[in-house]
Scaffold this motif. Structure first.
Motif, PDB file in Angstrom:
ATOM      1  N   ASP A   1       0.834  -1.204   0.000  1.00 19.50           N
ATOM      2  CA  ASP A   1       0.000   0.000   0.000  1.00 19.50           C
ATOM      3  C   ASP A   1       0.866   1.251   0.000  1.00 19.50           C
ATOM      4  N   LYS A   2       0.350   2.286  -0.648  1.00 18.21           N
ATOM      5  CA  LYS A   2       0.955   3.601  -0.647  1.00 18.21           C
ATOM      6  C   LYS A   2      -0.100   4.611  -0.191  1.00 18.21           C
ATOM      7  N   ILE A   3       0.368   5.722   0.303  1.00 18.08           N
ATOM      8  CA  ILE A   3      -0.526   6.782   0.787  1.00 18.08           C
ATOM      9  C   ILE A   3      -0.525   7.900  -0.244  1.00 18.08           C
ATOM     10  N   ILE A   4      -1.706   8.181  -0.808  1.00 16.04           N
ATOM     11  CA  ILE A   4      -1.854   9.239  -1.810  1.00 16.04           C
ATOM     12  C   ILE A   4      -2.638  10.380  -1.172  1.00 16.04           C
ATOM     13  N   VAL A   5      -2.076  11.583  -1.258  1.00 18.08           N
ATOM     14  CA  VAL A   5      -2.695  12.763  -0.660  1.00 18.08           C
ATOM     15  C   VAL A   5      -2.732  13.870  -1.703  1.00 18.08           C
ATOM     16  N   GLY A   6      -3.920  14.484  -1.872  1.00 18.81           N
ATOM     17  CA  GLY A   6      -4.075  15.659  -2.726  1.00 18.81           C
ATOM     18  C   GLY A   6      -4.584  16.824  -1.911  1.00 18.81           C
ATOM     19  N   SER A   7      -4.184  18.024  -2.278  1.00 15.24           N
ATOM     20  CA  SER A   7      -4.562  19.210  -1.509  1.00 15.24           C
ATOM     21  C   SER A   7      -5.338  20.174  -2.399  1.00 15.24           C
ATOM     22  N   TYR A   8      -6.015  21.118  -1.745  1.00 16.99           N
ATOM     23  CA  TYR A   8      -6.754  22.141  -2.478  1.00 16.99           C
ATOM     24  C   TYR A   8      -5.822  23.121  -3.182  1.00 16.99           C
ATOM     25  N   MET A   9      -4.530  23.116  -2.831  1.00 17.83           N
ATOM     26  CA  MET A   9      -3.560  23.959  -3.514  1.00 17.83           C
ATOM     27  C   MET A   9      -3.044  23.314  -4.795  1.00 17.83           C
ATOM     28  N   GLY A  10      -3.468  22.078  -5.073  1.00 14.46           N
ATOM     29  CA  GLY A  10      -3.086  21.412  -6.305  1.00 14.46           C
ATOM     30  C   GLY A  10      -1.888  20.496  -6.186  1.00 14.46           C
ATOM     31  N   TYR A  11      -1.412  20.209  -4.965  1.00 17.07           N
ATOM     32  CA  TYR A  11      -0.258  19.335  -4.789  1.00 17.07           C
ATOM     33  C   TYR A  11      -0.723  17.886  -4.662  1.00 17.07           C
ATOM     34  N   LEU A  12      -0.054  16.985  -5.389  1.00 17.94           N
ATOM     35  CA  LEU A  12      -0.301  15.549  -5.316  1.00 17.94           C
ATOM     36  C   LEU A  12       0.956  14.890  -4.766  1.00 17.94           C
ATOM     37  N   ARG A  13       0.810  14.154  -3.670  1.00 20.10           N
ATOM     38  CA  ARG A  13       1.946  13.511  -3.010  1.00 20.10           C
ATOM     39  C   ARG A  13       1.643  12.031  -2.815  1.00 20.10           C
ATOM     40  N   ILE A  14       2.667  11.207  -2.968  1.00 22.10           N
ATOM     41  CA  ILE A  14       2.565   9.764  -2.734  1.00 22.10           C
ATOM     42  C   ILE A  14       3.676   9.383  -1.755  1.00 22.10           C
ATOM     43  N   PHE A  15       3.295   8.715  -0.652  1.00 16.62           N
ATOM     44  CA  PHE A  15       4.230   8.352   0.406  1.00 16.62           C
ATOM     45  C   PHE A  15       4.317   6.836   0.526  1.00 16.62           C
ATOM     46  N   ASN A  16       5.501   6.384   0.935  1.00 17.33           N
ATOM     47  CA  ASN A  16       5.749   4.983   1.298  1.00 17.33           C
ATOM     48  C   ASN A  16       6.518   4.985   2.611  1.00 17.33           C
ATOM     49  N   PRO A  17       5.821   5.080   3.762  1.00 12.84           N
ATOM     50  CA  PRO A  17       6.518   5.232   5.049  1.00 12.84           C
ATOM     51  C   PRO A  17       7.272   3.954   5.410  1.00 12.84           C
ATOM     52  N   HIS A  18       8.473   4.127   5.938  1.00  9.36           N
ATOM     53  CA  HIS A  18       9.231   3.010   6.486  1.00  9.36           C
ATOM     54  C   HIS A  18      10.189   3.557   7.534  1.00  9.36           C
TER      55      HIS A  18
ATOM     56  N   GLN B   1       2.869  19.308  -8.498  1.00 10.90           N
ATOM     57  CA  GLN B   1       1.891  20.381  -8.372  1.00 10.90           C
ATOM     58  C   GLN B   1       1.080  20.469  -9.648  1.00 10.90           C
ATOM     59  N   LEU B   2      -0.214  20.172  -9.530  1.00 11.01           N
ATOM     60  CA  LEU B   2      -1.125  20.276 -10.659  1.00 11.01           C
ATOM     61  C   LEU B   2      -1.708  21.692 -10.723  1.00 11.01           C
ATOM     62  N   ARG B   3      -2.320  22.007 -11.812  1.00 10.38           N
ATOM     63  CA  ARG B   3      -2.753  23.379 -12.027  1.00 10.38           C
ATOM     64  C   ARG B   3      -4.021  23.736 -11.265  1.00 10.38           C
ATOM     65  N   GLU B   4      -4.828  22.757 -10.913  1.00 14.76           N
ATOM     66  CA  GLU B   4      -6.127  23.036 -10.304  1.00 14.76           C
ATOM     67  C   GLU B   4      -6.207  22.361  -8.941  1.00 14.76           C
ATOM     68  N   PRO B   5      -7.106  22.841  -8.078  1.00 13.17           N
ATOM     69  CA  PRO B   5      -7.295  22.189  -6.771  1.00 13.17           C
ATOM     70  C   PRO B   5      -7.763  20.750  -6.932  1.00 13.17           C
ATOM     71  N   ILE B   6      -7.288  19.896  -6.030  1.00 13.61           N
ATOM     72  CA  ILE B   6      -7.643  18.474  -6.055  1.00 13.61           C
ATOM     73  C   ILE B   6      -8.781  18.252  -5.071  1.00 13.61           C
ATOM     74  N   LEU B   7      -9.938  17.804  -5.591  1.00 16.64           N
ATOM     75  CA  LEU B   7     -11.098  17.544  -4.734  1.00 16.64           C
ATOM     76  C   LEU B   7     -11.097  16.129  -4.184  1.00 16.64           C
ATOM     77  N   GLN B   8     -10.639  15.153  -4.980  1.00 11.91           N
ATOM     78  CA  GLN B   8     -10.716  13.764  -4.543  1.00 11.91           C
ATOM     79  C   GLN B   8      -9.708  12.946  -5.343  1.00 11.91           C
ATOM     80  N   VAL B   9      -9.137  11.942  -4.703  1.00 13.06           N
ATOM     81  CA  VAL B   9      -8.223  10.998  -5.361  1.00 13.06           C
ATOM     82  C   VAL B   9      -8.738   9.584  -5.098  1.00 13.06           C
ATOM     83  N   GLU B  10      -8.723   8.746  -6.134  1.00 13.89           N
ATOM     84  CA  GLU B  10      -9.148   7.364  -6.034  1.00 13.89           C
ATOM     85  C   GLU B  10      -8.224   6.501  -6.899  1.00 13.89           C
ATOM     86  N   VAL B  11      -8.126   5.222  -6.537  1.00 13.95           N
ATOM     87  CA  VAL B  11      -7.295   4.264  -7.271  1.00 13.95           C
ATOM     88  C   VAL B  11      -8.181   3.106  -7.709  1.00 13.95           C
ATOM     89  N   GLY B  12      -8.142   2.763  -9.002  1.00 11.75           N
ATOM     90  CA  GLY B  12      -8.953   1.673  -9.517  1.00 11.75           C
ATOM     91  C   GLY B  12      -8.530   1.294 -10.924  1.00 11.75           C
TER      92      GLY B  12
END
Length: 904
Positions: free
Chosen positions: A36-53, A71-82
């Motif tokens: 598993d990885k942790i995916i986080v998006g923010s309203y400022m448009g930043y997309l981050r993926i973490f692998n804690p160890h 950093q994406l150009r628009e705010p991120i409302l929701q992130v999903e994986v499928g």
């Protein structure tokens, strides 16, 4: 408070001043590596993926923990994986923006140098949305296998379905107002949401697919021809099932585990619900705290489901169905919670706050290696313990004797508040929306300075003045104040209501918190100060009046002072006539005349209204005290020997009480007309919905008439409310005057005057539920049965605990008259338990006792020239010797009173 805290396994803070919400966190194997990885998006448009160890629990973020940051150009409302890309079952990342849906492939490249692996994202496809998106859900819509479709809910209630790279169709939800949480149930192939009607609604995918297309439906709305509407109407969108939960929902989750029944979990504002697939409630749980997020997950017990519920008290609760199994403390308020398997550690709780605090934690405790040392046993010295116990009991006894409920002031205050009132009125008035019907409404500037000696966090300043006075701005919020820092604000005070105020004092309150080592958030403290407004703010000089309905005479023990000296701001120095007489006129139109005697040490105040005498009388006494204080004269004293105007005061009480009764009548009439209006509405709706038209039978006319009555009653009630406020302001002014006259008449001390003011002026605002009459009656009754009681029978009487509006004011007026009578016969006001014992029966003047139960017929109020008459009871009373019954007429009592008054 939780016994255990969440154990920090790994945590970090994302960015600076970024905002996050419920859909910004996702835990999945987005890299397709088996972990598993942790995916986080923010309203400022930043997309981050973490692998804690972390190397050990509690370590901070390492350089290799952040796999990707874009950093994406628009705010991120929701992130999903499928499985969002056709032709493959590899997991991809879907990112929802306000007007765009993007699907990315996340891949990694093995590094050949010490920098490690490299990760990048590749845009597979994107959809430009015609409507502003709110949230999305995904799943195998229609029962397809090997791929996931995406459904996006717009802000105006449209469901837009995408079959991976292509747009399928769009449907409008019926009766839509505001978007709610949305999810998909693969078991029933339906979409579940919560509408603005606080109802959980389920829509079948097949029904959505065969219903009218959203674009066609929008076109049909603009068409006027009925035939064209029928041709393009299509099949109507019908809800599968509806459940009313009575509150708005924060989130919805579908749970389908092997050992548990498939369920729909709905998190409300106060409860969370577990529903069956058909919408029936399996169970519900009422939450003690306001929730912020939740997550159902698999339970170890067969047939049950565990649920993680985060709340705004920084707590995370674990429920097994409806049973609370665990409670743990978090360092932040979570807005999203997930469960992940990271680095071989199963069941890691991942939480995200709205400010970007991302934490991976686990439940439980760490073993403590500390061992408490053994306490050496010693013999107990009972004599020392007895002496210490006696000393402590003495301190407790002395502390209970004090009547002050507020703690003593500190020698050096942490924060000092100073309010300075400008000596002159504003050159340009700052009055806003004043109701005073005068040519010019003046204003005065108040400068407030805050000086902090320590670090003050989030100081808030509030300025309070008594209505009808108002301020230009009454709330101020400052940044944190450092030691020896200061802040200054300037505001203006003016008369807004169309009646004179009862007080010319204002209050400044500053609330702040000071941090300590044990409490970094700080200890809440309050600092305050008072300021006095000038008399010129509400009145101006006028021509004195020779005649008046009400007159008061204040006696002093010092020679009279010229009015030019006492009121220099109202007198014209060039006119000698104003040295003995001065006229005042309020902005509302009332006139008051002040005269000073040339031969005696007396001052007379006269006006046509009793309540208008208060402000001038109070200003006169204050200015006289200040004048003699500057001359180092310490024995100056004002007295009053005239008649207390109780009868005029009672008229103001009756006027205020009558308006309160009118307000109650208006409320009852409004309730009746509202019931009638709703009943007519129901009948009209029934007629309109009937398939066979029926005559209205003048129901529309009756509805219009009832509506007019409701509007008229509402206007009358509003006007009566304004009259109640003005009457209460006049009553407070008259009450201040009566309290002042009683204190000057009986020469009461400062503490006794404070008790009298608290008795007659207990309320800052008068409401229909708790009014002035019943509150003052209860306070006076308490004084008559304690410090002013004459025998043990009166002390044994109990007061009623329920305060309600009385039927009339006769009982209140009796008690006020009786209070003056008890004070005239030597009674003194005190709240101490030592002074509430039974007083002597014989008072100065040879007066006998007056029982509280009924005032004697023909009682003369001391200091007045009128008698308060009550009806004599028809029941005969028995007189034994010199003892007179409490309900019989005492002729000797009246004669003794008259002789006492003649001697006075």
């Amino acid at each position: 408070m939780s016994l255990f805290k969440a154990r920090d396994w790994w945590s970090t803070v994302l960015g600076e001043k970024e905002e996050f919400d419920q859909g910004c966190l996702c835990v999945a194997d987005v890299v397709n590596s088996g972990q598993d990885k942790i995916i986080v998006g923010s309203y400022m448009g930043y997309l981050r993926i973490f692998n804690p160890h972390p190397t050990k629990p509690g370590d901070g973020v390492q350089a290799g923990d952040l796999l990707l940051e874009v950093q994406l150009r628009e705010p991120i409302l929701q992130v999903e994986v499928g499985k969002f890309v056709s032709g493959t079952e590899v997991l991809h990342l879907a990112v929802l923006h306000c007007r765009k849906l993007c699907v990315y492939a996340v891949s990694g490249t093995l590094g050949n140098v010490e920098h490690g692996n490299q990760y990048q994202i590749k845009l597979m496809y994107e959809h430009n949305l015609q409507r502003t998106a709110c949230n999305m859900t995904y799943g195998p819509f229609g029962g397809i296998k090997g791929r996931d479709l995406i459904c996006i809910q717009s802000m105006d209630g449209m469901l837009m379905l995408f079959e991976q790279e292509s747009y399928a169709f769009g449907r409008f939800l019926p009766g839509f107002l505001l978007p709610g949480p949305l999810t998909y149930s693969s078991r029933t192939d339906s979409f579940i949401t919560v509408s603005s009607c606080r109802q959980v609604e389920s829509y079948k995918y097949q029904v959505l697919a065969f219903a009218t297309d959203a674009d066609e439906r929008q076109e049909n709305r603009n068409r006027k021809e009925t035939e064209q509407q029928k041709l393009s109407s299509g099949k109507r969108l019908v809800v599968d099932w509806v459940l009313n939960i009575g509150e708005q929902a924060l989130d919805i989750c579908i749970v389908s585990f092997n050992q548990a029944v498939s369920s729909v979990f709905v998190l409300g504002e106060r409860n969370f619900f577990c529903l069956k697939d058909n919408g029936q409630i399996r169970f519900m749980k009422k939450l003690d705290c306001s929730p912020s997020c939740f997550l159902p997950y698999c339970s170890v017990t067969e047939g049950t489901i565990n649920t993680l519920v985060g709340n705004h008290n920084n707590m995370l609760h674990v429920y097994q169905d409806v049973t609370l199994k665990w409670a743990t403390q978090l360092p932040h308020v979570p807005v999203s919670v997930k469960v992940a398997n990271l680095q071989g550690l199963r069941g890691v709780i991942v939480t995200l706050s709205d400010s970007g605090h991302l934490q991976c934690s686990y439940l439980g405790t760490d073993p403590s290696l500390f061992q408490a040392p053994r306490i050496e046993s010693r013999e107990i010295n009972y004599e020392e313990l007895d002496a210490e116990m006696k000393q402590l009991q003495k301190i407790i006894r002395e502390a209970t004797k004090t009547q002050d409920i507020l703690p003593e002031c500190e020698r050096q205050k942490d924060l000092i508040v100073v309010a300075e009132v400008s000596p002159e009125l504003d050159a340009e008035s700052q009055a806003i929306d004043s109701e005073v019907k005068a040519e010019a409404v003046p204003s005065v500037t108040v400068k407030i300075t805050i000086q902090s000696r320590v670090t003050a966090q989030k100081p808030k300043l509030a300025v309070c003045v008594q209505a009808p006075l108002a301020v230009t701005c009454d709330q101020f919020v400052f940044d944190n104040l450092e030691p020896d820092a200061s802040e200054t604000v300037v505001l203006s005070v003016f008369l807004k209501g169309n009646c004179p105020p009862s007080e010319l004092e204002g209050n400044v309150v500053v609330s702040y918190s000071t941090p300590t080592e044990l409490n970094p958030e700080g200890i809440l403290k309050v600092a305050q100060c008072k300021f006095r407004l000038p008399l010129r703010l509400i009145c101006f000089p006028a021509q004195p009046s020779k005649t008046a309905n009400h007159k008061l005479t204040i006696d002093t023990n010092k020679p009279s002072i010229s009015l030019l000296t006492i009121f220099p701001d109202f007198a014209d120095q060039s006119e000698d006539d104003q040295s003995n007489v001065l006229g005042f006129q309020f902005l509302t139109g009332s006139k008051i005349t002040l005269l000073v005697s040339k031969t005696s040490q007396r001052y007379r105040i006269q006006s046509d209204q009793l309540e208008d005498l208060w402000l001038i009388t109070n200003e006169l006494t204050l200015r006289l005290e200040e004048h003699f204080k500057k001359q180092n004269c310490k024995d100056f004293m004002c007295t009053f020997s005239g008649s207390i105007p109780l009868q005029e005061y009672f008229e103001l009480i009756d006027r205020h009480f009558e308006l309160r009764l009118n307000a109650e009548k208006f409320r009852e009439l409004l309730s009746e007309r509202a019931v009638q209006f709703r009943a007519i509405e129901r009948r009209l709706l029934t007629r309109f919905k009937d398939k066979t038209p029926a005559p209205l039978q003048h129901l529309d006319t009756l509805l219009e008439g009832t509506f007019r009555e409701v509007i008229a009653l509402a206007d009358a009630a509003e006007e009566n409310q304004v009259n109640v406020f003005q009457a209460f302001t006049k009553l407070k002014s008259a009450t201040h005057l009566v309290v002042m006259l009683i204190s000057l008449w009986q020469k009461l001390s400062t503490d006794q005057v404070a008790i009298l003011e608290a008795t007659f002026l207990p309320l800052g605002q008068d409401t229909q539920e708790l009014g002035w009459e019943e509150t003052v009656d209860a306070a006076i009754s308490y004084l008559l049965r304690t410090c002013l009681s004459k025998n043990s029978k009166e002390q044994a009487l109990t007061l009623t605990s329920e305060l309600c509006i009385p039927k009339d004011t006769s009982r209140l007026k009796k008690h006020i008259t009786l209070l003056c009578d008890r004070l005239a016969k030597g009674g003194r006001l005190s709240l101490s338990t030592e002074t509430t014992t039974q007083q002597t029966v014989v008072m100065p003047g040879g007066c006998t006792t007056i029982p509280e139960s009924d005032l004697e017929e023909g009682t003369i109020v001391p200091g007045t020239n009128h008698m308060y008459i009550t009806k004599q009871k028809s029941k005969p009373e028995i007189i034994l010797g010199e003892s007179i019954s409490s309900r019989a007429l005492s002729v000797r009592h009246l004669s003794d009173k008259q002789s006492f008054l003649s001697r006075e």
